[in-house]
Design an enzyme around this catalytic site. Structure first.
Site, short mmCIF file in Angstrom:
data_model
loop_
_atom_site.label_atom_id
_atom_site.label_comp_id
_atom_site.label_asym_id
_atom_site.label_seq_id
_atom_site.Cartn_x
_atom_site.Cartn_y
_atom_site.Cartn_z
N ARG A 55 37.46 55.63 27.30
CA ARG A 55 37.44 54.55 28.30
C ARG A 55 38.76 54.55 29.07
O ARG A 55 39.71 55.24 28.70
CB ARG A 55 37.21 53.19 27.63
CG ARG A 55 38.19 52.95 26.48
CD ARG A 55 38.62 51.56 26.31
NE ARG A 55 39.30 51.04 27.47
CZ ARG A 55 40.58 51.32 27.76
NH1 ARG A 55 41.31 52.16 27.04
NH2 ARG A 55 41.14 50.78 28.82
N GLY A 56 38.77 53.73 30.14
CA GLY A 56 39.91 53.76 31.06
C GLY A 56 39.51 54.72 32.18
O GLY A 56 39.09 55.85 31.91
N ALA A 57 39.65 54.24 33.43
CA ALA A 57 39.08 54.99 34.56
C ALA A 57 39.56 56.45 34.62
O ALA A 57 38.73 57.37 34.67
CB ALA A 57 39.38 54.24 35.85
N ASP A 246 39.86 50.04 38.30
CA ASP A 246 38.72 50.95 38.13
C ASP A 246 38.16 51.42 39.46
O ASP A 246 37.52 52.47 39.53
CB ASP A 246 37.61 50.26 37.31
CG ASP A 246 38.02 50.20 35.85
OD1 ASP A 246 38.75 49.27 35.48
OD2 ASP A 246 37.65 51.12 35.10
O1 MRU Z 1 36.02 48.87 30.06
P1 MRU Z 1 37.30 49.66 30.05
O2 MRU Z 1 38.06 49.49 28.79
O3 MRU Z 1 37.06 51.11 30.41
O4 MRU Z 1 38.16 49.03 31.22
C1 MRU Z 1 39.36 49.63 31.54
C2 MRU Z 1 40.14 48.95 32.58
O5 MRU Z 1 39.72 47.99 33.18
C3 MRU Z 1 41.45 49.60 32.94
O6 MRU Z 1 42.38 48.65 33.36
C4 MRU Z 1 41.22 50.61 34.08
O7 MRU Z 1 40.19 51.49 33.74
C5 MRU Z 1 42.45 51.37 34.38
S1 MRU Z 1 42.95 52.46 33.10
C6 MRU Z 1 44.30 53.26 33.69
#
Ligand code: MRU
Length: 355
Positions: A55-57, A246
């Site tokens: 996870r994380g964009a 994201d």
């Molecule tokens: O649902 P997630 O945990 O994937 O959400 C992640 C976020 O909202 C992060 O802030 C975003 O992806 C940026 S990660 C560098």
């Protein structure tokens, strides 16, 4: 910047040593268990994205790039056109695994673009090109995170308190991370920063991942429940808010983890600068405003039962569980990217970034 095999292997997403599968640290098991998953089948790759094992964009983008390469190894067709068609179909399935983070579809498109650009190449050469492209996407992310961290660090001074929401550290990206990058870079340079990490209901990325990463790195981190952000700000403990993103729309509205927009509203109230930090790959100029960003809805059980010994609501109680919200660009002080810090008017200045 020279990036080595060891640098890549140290990231939360990388190719296995034999180069035939993607390896990730299972983020759903942290902080109590450091479990690694080795994946190469399309259903497993999609399941890892949907379950938030990865996870994380930016991390999802890197994962999708390696995933496309690994899927290409299993394609037995030796006809390049059929090979391309098969990967395009699998890429569409992978892209649909999570809708909000633009990096996922961006990385899949970029991998398919390589196949289109080399129509005449035989299948073995196409596989080599896909591997090179996936590594390029990974290496670029390492470089982008480093630059974002430098820009972010220029916005704060030693001793400042930073409030963050969700997890935008190395687990969600590559080296340093985005929103957490300036803090880790500051630590390396002897510029101490204090972090207040929102626990981030309902999936607790702030508690499980951000406080884990920062504590391990020796950073002064304090975990708070999401509803404590206001008192922490009122106490004068927060000099800046750093959050990830994201998808950033052309007007500067951006989607990030649910609860981010509330933090931005609080920051405005207390006069605290509010920044989102992300690589250029998270900016989607084809998306005019935040209203055009599709928000992922998730399982109500994440709210009602997931973290509890007993359910916290009757089974028939309705739940609304959006994974992200959109922060209005008017609440945003600046967008910190690998190409520089973008200030309002965002509709004008984001375009300039790509011109
Ligand atoms: O649902 P997630 O945990 O994937 O959400 C992640 C976020 O909202 C992060 O802030 C975003 O992806 C940026 S990660 C560098």
């Amino acid at each position: 910047m020279i990036i080595t095999e060891q640098d890549r292997a140290a990231c939360s997403v990388h190719l296995t040593e034999d180069g035939r599968a993607v390896e990730i640290i299972d983020q759903t098991r942290l902080p109590n268990h450091e479990v690694y998953l080795t994946l190469k089948e399309l259903p497993d790759l999609c399941a890892a994205i949907k379950s938030l094992a990865v996870r994380g964009a930016p991390a999802i983008g890197i994962f999708a790039a390696y995933g496309m390469y690994v899927l290409s190894l299993a394609e037995t067709d030796t006809d390049p056109a059929a090979f391309r068609r098969a990967l395009a179909e699998k890429g569409a399935v992978l892209s649909a695994a999570r809708p909000t983070a633009v990096n996922l579809s961006w990385a899949v498109k970029r991998m398919l673009g390589v196949l289109q650009a080399h129509e005449a190449a035989p299948v073995p050469a196409l596989r080599d090109l896909l591997k090179a492209e996936a590594i390029a996407i990974h290496d670029e992310d390492i470089q982008m995170c480093t630059r974002i961290s430098e820009y972010g660090l220029s916005l704060v001074k030693a001793g400042d308190g930073i409030l963050t929401h969700c997890n935008a550290g190395p687990l969600a990206t590559s080296r340093y991370g985005t929103a957490i990058g300036p803090v880790l870079l500051g630590k390396e340079r002897g510029i101490p920063l204090k972090v207040f990490s929102d626990e981030t209901r309902p999936l607790l990325q702030g508690a499980r991942l951000t406080s884990y990463e920062l504590q391990r790195a020796g950073v002064d981190v304090t975990l708070i429940c999401d509803n404590m952000a206001s008192i922490v700000m009122k106490n004068g403990w927060v000099q800046a808010c750093f959050v990830g993103c994201d998808r950033v729309a052309a007007n500067g509205d951006f989607a990030n983890k649910i609860g981010t927009s509330g933090v931005a509203i609080l920051a405005k109230h207390y006069g605290i600068p509010f920044y989102t930090l992300g690589p250029a790959s998270t900016i989607d100029l084809s998306c005019p405003t935040g209203a055009d960003i599709r928000i992922e809805q998730r399982d109500p059980e994440e709210i009602k039962t997931m973290w509890y010994r007993e359910p916290m609501a009757l089974p028939e109680v309705k739940c609304y569980n959006p994974a992200f919200d959109v922060t209005d660009h008017r609440l945003l002080t600046a967008i910190v990217t690998d190409r520089g810090i973008v200030y309002p008017p965002f509709d004008v200045n984001l375009k300039k970034l790509f011109s």
